[in-house]
Write an enzyme that holds these catalytic residues in place. Structure first.
Site, PDB file in Angstrom:
ATOM      1  N   ASP A  51      46.983-121.039 -20.156  1.00 23.54           N
ATOM      2  CA  ASP A  51      47.129-122.457 -20.504  1.00 23.54           C
ATOM      3  C   ASP A  51      45.813-123.198 -20.277  1.00 23.54           C
ATOM      4  O   ASP A  51      45.717-124.398 -20.527  1.00 23.54           O
ATOM      5  CB  ASP A  51      48.306-123.112 -19.761  1.00 23.54           C
ATOM      6  N   SER A  52      44.769-122.444 -19.881  1.00 21.64           N
ATOM      7  CA  SER A  52      43.405-122.993 -19.905  1.00 21.64           C
ATOM      8  C   SER A  52      43.032-123.364 -21.338  1.00 21.64           C
ATOM      9  O   SER A  52      42.050-124.080 -21.566  1.00 21.64           O
ATOM     10  CB  SER A  52      42.401-121.987 -19.333  1.00 21.64           C
ATOM     11  N   ASP A  90      50.797-117.549 -20.600  1.00 20.84           N
ATOM     12  CA  ASP A  90      51.158-118.559 -19.604  1.00 20.84           C
ATOM     13  C   ASP A  90      52.336-119.389 -20.077  1.00 20.84           C
ATOM     14  O   ASP A  90      52.341-119.868 -21.226  1.00 20.84           O
ATOM     15  CB  ASP A  90      49.974-119.518 -19.385  1.00 20.84           C
ATOM     16  N   LYS A 120      53.471-115.458 -17.607  1.00 24.55           N
ATOM     17  CA  LYS A 120      52.919-115.768 -16.281  1.00 24.55           C
ATOM     18  C   LYS A 120      53.367-117.165 -15.864  1.00 24.55           C
ATOM     19  O   LYS A 120      53.355-118.092 -16.680  1.00 24.55           O
ATOM     20  CB  LYS A 120      51.393-115.676 -16.311  1.00 24.55           C
ATOM     21  N   GLU A 122      53.189-120.116 -12.473  1.00 26.28           N
ATOM     22  CA  GLU A 122      52.474-120.495 -11.257  1.00 26.28           C
ATOM     23  C   GLU A 122      53.460-120.871 -10.152  1.00 26.28           C
ATOM     24  O   GLU A 122      54.400-121.632 -10.388  1.00 26.28           O
ATOM     25  CB  GLU A 122      51.557-121.702 -11.531  1.00 26.28           C
ATOM     26  N   GLU A 189      44.009-117.075  -7.359  1.00 21.97           N
ATOM     27  CA  GLU A 189      42.905-117.927  -7.839  1.00 21.97           C
ATOM     28  C   GLU A 189      42.286-118.729  -6.698  1.00 21.97           C
ATOM     29  O   GLU A 189      42.978-119.430  -5.949  1.00 21.97           O
ATOM     30  CB  GLU A 189      43.424-118.883  -8.949  1.00 21.97           C
TER      31      GLU A 189
HETATM   32  O1  KIV Z   1      45.039-120.325 -17.740  1.00 23.25           O
HETATM   33  C1  KIV Z   1      44.242-119.458 -17.364  1.00 23.25           C
HETATM   34  O2  KIV Z   1      43.235-119.162 -18.030  1.00 23.25           O
HETATM   35  C2  KIV Z   1      44.507-118.803 -16.096  1.00 23.25           C
HETATM   36  C3  KIV Z   1      43.419-117.948 -15.531  1.00 23.25           C
HETATM   37  C4  KIV Z   1      42.325-118.779 -15.008  1.00 23.25           C
HETATM   38  C5  KIV Z   1      43.932-117.001 -14.520  1.00 23.25           C
HETATM   39  O3  KIV Z   1      45.547-118.959 -15.541  1.00 23.25           O
END
Ligand code: KIV
Length: 271
Positions: A51-52, A90, A120, A122, A189
């Site tokens: 989600d980056s 994510d 994924k 969090e 992280e």
């Molecule tokens: O969203 C993302 O790119 C991440 C990584 C930094 C692990 O969660």
């Protein structure tokens, strides 16, 4: 050299095997078809549709605004390009924190509409019910502890996490909870290297670090950061393998010059 280099498709079982053999796992993010195709051809182990994307693709200042529909668009583009890597997606902010039934609905949409292999999430204890319910549908889940960017408004800063004993203790407990619940791996992280190593040595499932030192079972970086496409983000843990900003700027300036001077297109570049 990797004993897994000829493996046709990376699965969560292959990652578990890498941990057992002490082979480090290499993971990068991707958000589009063309980049994912290049990355997959290098035999990277895992591609994360992070989600980056909210930051590096959409230009938001945090990961909070990205929607499930947007993540599905990015992830389905990546999956169409990938033959070998395990693709993890994510789950965006707001799709799994409140209600485990809604979390399962969102995870099912991701799996059905993108063709990815895992999701994924969090957090630790707070999201255990969602993790459990998603796993009950046969969807592999990766955890994410330490600096969890979806909680930026709680932390107030992107600084190192789990420096003090209480937070380190909670992180260790959360890591065990995620493992016991059935996660196949955990992202760690921006936490102290010593803590990340301790957690990694004590867990049976692989850990993947970002800003967590060399003691994790693998490493992940954001592709735009490691290629030098983003310039404003320069944490200590980031190794830039290229400076694409310089390369792209040079190429675009040359193109502009060629258009203005009537050099492009030339006789061979037309019909
Ligand atoms: O969203 C993302 O790119 C991440 C990584 C930094 C692990 O969660």
């Amino acid at each position: 050299m990797s004993v897994y280099k000829d493996v046709k498709k990376i699965t969560t079982h292959v990652l578990q095997g890498m941990k057992l053999r002490g082979e480090k796992i290499a993971m990068l993010t991707a958000y589009d078809y063309s980049t994912a195709k290049i990355i997959d051809s290098t035999k990277i182990d895992v591609i994360l549709v992070g989600d980056s994307a909210s930051n590096v693709m959409a230009g938001h200042s945090s990961t909070l605004p990205i929607t499930l529909d947007e993540m599905i668009l990015y992830a389905s583009s990546v999956v169409r390009a990938v033959e070998r890597a395990l693709v993890v997606v994510d789950m965006p902010f707001g799709t799994y924190q409140g209600n485990s039934i809604k979390a399962l609905d969102a995870a099912i949409r991701i799996m059905k509409e993108t063709g990815a292999s895992a999701v994924k999430l969090e957090g630790g204890l707070e999201i255990k019910d969602s993790v459990k319910r998603i796993l009950s549908a046969g969807i592999p889940v990766m955890g994410h502890l330490g600096l969890t960017p979806q909680s930026i408004h709680k932390f107030g800063t992107y600084a190192l996490r789990a420096k003090d004993d209480d937070e380190a203790k909670k992180l260790i407990e959360d890591a065990y909870i995620l493992e016991e619940t059935g996660c196949f791996g955990i992202i760690l992280e921006k936490i102290p290297a010593k803590l990340a190593k301790q957690v990694s040595q004590n867990l049976k499932i692989p850990t993947i670090g970002i800003g967590a030192g060399a003691g994790t079972d693998g490493q992940v970086l954001v592709i735009n950061d490691m290629l030098g496409i983003t310039q404003e983000f320069s944490p200590r843990f980031l190794r830039r393998y290229h400076n694409l900003t310089v390369e792209i700027t040079k190429a675009v300036k040359n193109y502009i010059k060629d258009v203005k001077t009537l050099d492009f297109p030339n006789g061979k570049e037309q019909y």
